[in-house]
Design a protein around this motif. Structure first.
Motif, mmCIF file in Angstrom:
data_model
loop_
_atom_site.group_PDB
_atom_site.id
_atom_site.type_symbol
_atom_site.label_atom_id
_atom_site.label_comp_id
_atom_site.label_asym_id
_atom_site.label_seq_id
_atom_site.Cartn_x
_atom_site.Cartn_y
_atom_site.Cartn_z
ATOM 1 N N LEU A 133 0.763 -1.247 0.108
ATOM 2 C CA LEU A 133 0.176 0.129 -0.075
ATOM 3 C C LEU A 133 0.907 1.367 0.049
ATOM 4 O O LEU A 133 1.902 1.213 0.476
ATOM 5 N N ARG A 134 0.364 2.217 -0.721
ATOM 6 C CA ARG A 134 0.952 3.704 -0.360
ATOM 7 C C ARG A 134 0.711 4.195 0.828
ATOM 8 O O ARG A 134 -0.561 4.609 1.032
ATOM 9 N N THR A 135 1.615 4.580 1.696
ATOM 10 C CA THR A 135 1.482 4.968 3.042
ATOM 11 C C THR A 135 2.350 6.384 2.994
ATOM 12 O O THR A 135 3.544 6.101 2.278
ATOM 13 N N ASP A 136 1.985 7.206 3.760
ATOM 14 C CA ASP A 136 2.694 8.523 3.828
ATOM 15 C C ASP A 136 3.283 8.530 5.560
ATOM 16 O O ASP A 136 2.314 8.829 6.413
ATOM 17 N N LEU A 137 4.246 7.785 6.004
ATOM 18 C CA LEU A 137 4.668 7.895 7.471
ATOM 19 C C LEU A 137 5.209 9.083 7.900
ATOM 20 O O LEU A 137 6.281 9.281 7.507
ATOM 21 N N ARG A 138 4.579 9.597 8.737
ATOM 22 C CA ARG A 138 5.442 10.595 9.544
ATOM 23 C C ARG A 138 5.679 10.341 10.985
ATOM 24 O O ARG A 138 4.715 9.693 11.639
ATOM 25 N N VAL A 139 6.767 10.911 11.309
ATOM 26 C CA VAL A 139 7.098 10.404 12.867
ATOM 27 C C VAL A 139 7.401 11.856 13.681
ATOM 28 O O VAL A 139 7.872 12.568 13.335
ATOM 29 N N VAL A 140 6.895 11.500 14.919
ATOM 30 C CA VAL A 140 7.297 12.330 15.873
ATOM 31 C C VAL A 140 7.759 11.775 17.068
ATOM 32 O O VAL A 140 7.472 10.490 17.367
ATOM 33 N N ARG A 141 8.732 12.237 18.050
ATOM 34 C CA ARG A 141 9.608 11.393 18.885
ATOM 35 C C ARG A 141 9.052 11.759 20.233
ATOM 36 O O ARG A 141 9.810 11.083 21.261
ATOM 37 N N ASP A 142 8.083 12.290 20.595
ATOM 38 C CA ASP A 142 7.614 12.548 22.037
ATOM 39 C C ASP A 142 5.994 12.867 22.279
ATOM 40 O O ASP A 142 5.605 13.273 21.032
ATOM 41 N N GLY A 143 5.438 12.544 23.144
ATOM 42 C CA GLY A 143 4.020 12.921 23.397
ATOM 43 C C GLY A 143 3.835 14.352 23.008
ATOM 44 O O GLY A 143 2.577 14.607 22.513
ATOM 45 N N GLU A 144 4.478 15.181 23.499
ATOM 46 C CA GLU A 144 4.109 16.640 23.341
ATOM 47 C C GLU A 144 3.950 17.032 21.794
ATOM 48 O O GLU A 144 3.149 17.752 21.370
ATOM 49 N N ALA A 145 4.994 16.495 20.987
ATOM 50 C CA ALA A 145 5.124 16.957 19.635
ATOM 51 C C ALA A 145 4.159 16.180 19.097
ATOM 52 O O ALA A 145 3.230 16.832 18.047
ATOM 53 N N ALA A 146 3.427 14.817 19.273
ATOM 54 C CA ALA A 146 2.247 14.115 18.837
ATOM 55 C C ALA A 146 0.876 14.993 19.190
ATOM 56 O O ALA A 146 0.300 15.254 18.164
ATOM 57 N N LEU A 147 0.733 15.879 20.227
ATOM 58 C CA LEU A 147 -0.210 16.555 20.449
ATOM 59 C C LEU A 147 -0.207 17.893 19.500
ATOM 60 O O LEU A 147 -1.113 18.313 19.090
ATOM 61 N N GLU A 148 1.000 18.524 19.418
ATOM 62 C CA GLU A 148 0.918 19.351 18.699
ATOM 63 C C GLU A 148 0.801 19.007 17.275
ATOM 64 O O GLU A 148 0.076 20.040 16.430
ATOM 65 N N TYR A 149 1.324 18.009 16.635
ATOM 66 C CA TYR A 149 1.073 17.545 15.486
ATOM 67 C C TYR A 149 -0.520 17.566 15.021
ATOM 68 O O TYR A 149 -1.182 17.897 14.181
ATOM 69 N N LEU A 150 -1.242 16.651 16.101
ATOM 70 C CA LEU A 150 -2.733 16.450 15.766
ATOM 71 C C LEU A 150 -3.468 17.628 15.850
ATOM 72 O O LEU A 150 -4.408 17.483 15.177
ATOM 73 N N HIS A 151 -3.128 18.310 16.822
ATOM 74 C CA HIS A 151 -3.848 19.744 16.856
ATOM 75 C C HIS A 151 -3.427 20.834 15.737
ATOM 76 O O HIS A 151 -3.923 21.904 15.742
#
Length: 152
Positions: A34-52
């Motif tokens: 499948l074609r996927t676009d995998l993006r990586v964040v390295r901590d929970g704070e960055a995950a929340l910033e990314y998602l919001h």
């Protein structure tokens, strides 16, 4: 997005601080069909910033799927999961916990916070890649993901 929609790759956010595990997940998706676009964040704070979509992630695409480790710096995975599933604009994004913990209390808490699945990382690299490939087969070929876009 689903692969069959013709609209592009599936956007996956991997929240993982271990570089070796990041490489294994990347390798597994490269081997996939499948074609996927995998993006990586390295901590929970960055995950929340990314998602919001805040700060440096203001223009980040909303992921179709989140793979979440529990043992993260800054904000732990359970806190990330709790915030995602408590937010009406994020809660429909499937979140699968992918962690080294086999603790019953972690498994129970993950499901209490509405994770969509709980997977334990195998120690063997080949088994790890096979787990991710099986995950890809189920979630992106057999299951139906919710429609892309923000929800109310």
């Amino acid at each position: 997005m689903t692969e069959g929609s013709g609209e592009g790759p599936i956007d996956i956010l991997l929240v993982e601080d271990n570089p070796g595990d990041v490489r294994l997940v990347q390798e597994a998706f490269k081997r996939g069909t499948l074609r996927t676009d995998l993006r990586v964040v390295r901590d929970g704070e960055a995950a929340l910033e990314y998602l919001h979509q805040r700060g440096e992630y203001a223009d980040a695409p909303r992921p179709d799927f989140v793979l979440l480790d529990l043992n993260l710096p800054k904000v732990n995975g359970m806190a990330v999961l709790d915030e995602v599933k408590s937010d009406p604009s994020l809660r429909r994004i499937p979140v699968v916990i992918l962690t080294g913990s086999e603790a019953e209390e972690d498994i129970a808490r993950g499901y209490e916070l509405h994770s969509n699945a709980y997977l334990t990382k195998p120690v063997d690299p080949d088994e790890f890649i096979e787990l991710v490939r099986s995950f890809e087969e189920f979630w992106f070929r057999l299951a139906h993901l919710p429609p892309s876009g923000e929800t109310q």
